[in-house]
Write an enzyme that holds these catalytic residues in place. Structure first.
Site, mmCIF file in Angstrom:
data_model
loop_
_atom_site.group_PDB
_atom_site.id
_atom_site.type_symbol
_atom_site.label_atom_id
_atom_site.label_comp_id
_atom_site.label_asym_id
_atom_site.label_seq_id
_atom_site.Cartn_x
_atom_site.Cartn_y
_atom_site.Cartn_z
ATOM 1 N N GLY A 275 -20.850 -26.111 -38.177
ATOM 2 C CA GLY A 275 -18.951 -26.057 -37.854
ATOM 3 C C GLY A 275 -18.378 -26.490 -36.949
ATOM 4 N N THR B 239 -21.231 -19.452 -29.117
ATOM 5 C CA THR B 239 -21.161 -21.179 -28.590
ATOM 6 C C THR B 239 -20.967 -20.592 -27.206
ATOM 7 O OG1 THR B 239 -20.317 -21.541 -30.844
ATOM 8 C CG2 THR B 239 -19.073 -22.693 -29.015
HETATM 9 N N1 ASP Z 1 -17.689 -22.234 -33.608
HETATM 10 C C1 ASP Z 1 -19.229 -22.180 -34.240
HETATM 11 C C2 ASP Z 1 -19.426 -22.285 -35.307
HETATM 12 O O1 ASP Z 1 -18.882 -22.016 -36.352
HETATM 13 C C3 ASP Z 1 -19.025 -20.480 -33.444
HETATM 14 C C4 ASP Z 1 -18.561 -20.077 -32.714
HETATM 15 O O2 ASP Z 1 -17.551 -20.829 -32.067
HETATM 16 O O3 ASP Z 1 -18.595 -18.547 -31.915
HETATM 17 O O4 ASP Z 1 -20.814 -22.803 -34.940
#
Ligand code: ASP
Length: 329
Positions: free
Chosen positions: A226, A196
């Site tokens: 997510g 992300t």
């Molecule tokens: N928060 C993101 C998700 O759960 C993944 C991440 O931040 O690495 O899709």
């Protein structure tokens, strides 16, 4: 004409930007010196591009969009070009953006052909009557708005494909039906669940903005979404408190409403962003198993970047502080 929303920049107004490129099991031993240098350079490039916009008196929304585009276009980060693979071997991208001036927001989930999903989130905010669009409808809207669309193969990268194969190998070990998949996915190591990119900024007009863009989780399935495209969970901004972009295990960030909770603590408990960020990132969510981090900027231009993982790709710059780039704890 100067409208209520376009007040002239205040001379003594601070301005600031912070960005992240994901949190997780990011340890020095996993990098060659050349790799580490390349990551640092890309973070620096993104934060400085955003800062330049602010320095010229530009809007915080433009600053975060430019910074996020640079990270989306880099294969290093799990967003845009470097997005992780779904269980079925595709890429489903999520993004959201919020304007602290008026609590306008835009979000997209499960898009497969939009080169820069943050730009689509912005189009949703600026040019639709909705907050969140998903899948095919979101892509139709993207085309209508003239955004750049790319073949699905644009998002393919060998290192993410290898990660998918490894994740599937782990998932296969004992998988038996949907229940088995869920339990095994829960047990997958942190690095399969994180990545992300995001940015938060305060501009010379005192306007805060936050944005987040992601490929989600490696081997995600069944249209999983997510926290990143969920306003309040992965992204939040309000001029009266702060702007937050999150990265981490999304299911926890949704259930603990992380981004909005941090701003609420600032607004209602008069906490500093430092205290509010610590409370949320190291509080009940973490005790419950939630890992990740956030970047926060407040209306005074203070910056805080707490995370409860081994590392978080991050960078910041303000009119009172030089460029900072960090990766490890
Ligand atoms: N928060 C993101 C998700 O759960 C993944 C991440 O931040 O690495 O899709």
């Amino acid at each position: 004409m100067v409208t209520a929303f376009q007040l002239p920049a205040q001379e003594n107004q601070n301005f600031a930007i912070a960005i992240h490129g994901g949190a997780g099991t990011i340890e020095k031993s996993r990098f060659t010196p050349e790799q580490e240098k390349a990551y640092r350079l890309k973070l620096k490039e993104a934060v400085e591009a955003g800062y330049k916009v602010l320095d010229k008196g530009g809007d915080s929304l433009d600053a975060i969009t430019i910074a996020i585009n640079i990270l989306e276009d880099s294969p290093f980060f799990n967003a845009g070009k470097g997005a992780v693979y779904t269980y079925d071997g595709h890429h489903e991208l999520d993004a959201s953006i919020m304007d602290g001036k008026n609590r306008q927001a835009g979000a997209v989930s499960g898009v497969m052909h939009v080169k820069n999903p943050i730009n689509l989130a912005r189009e949703v905010m600026d040019n639709s009557v909705h907050v969140m669009l998903s899948g095919k409808g979101a892509e139709t809207f993207a085309k209508q708005q003239g955004l750049e669309v790319v073949p699905a193969s644009y998002f393919n990268t060998p290192h993410r494909h290898e990660a998918l194969l490894r994740a599937k190998e782990k998932l296969k070990q004992k998988e038996s039906g949907t229940k088995g998949y869920q339990a095994l996915h829960q047990a997958l190591p942190e690095q399969y669940k994180m990545g992300t990119v995001g940015a938060v900024a305060l501009d010379k007009n005192g306007n805060l903005a936050a944005g987040t863009s992601t490929g989600g989780m490696t081997a995600k399935r069944f249209g999983r979404v997510g926290d990143s495209p969920i306003i309040g969970a992965g992204t939040f901004a309000d001029n009266s408190s702060c702007a937050v972009s999150a990265t981490g295990h999304g299911e926890y960030f949704i259930r603990y409403n992380v981004a909005a909770d941090i701003c609420a603590r600032v607004a209602y408990q008069n906490k500093t962003i430092e205290q509010a960020g610590q409370d949320v990132i190291f509080g009940p969510m973490h005790r419950d198993g939630g890992t990740g981090g956030v970047i926060i900027v407040d209306k005074e231009g203070n910056i805080s970047m707490p995370f409860n993982t081994k590392g978080m790709y991050r960078a910041s710059k303000s009119n009172r502080s030089a460029t900072y780039v960090g990766i490890f704890k």
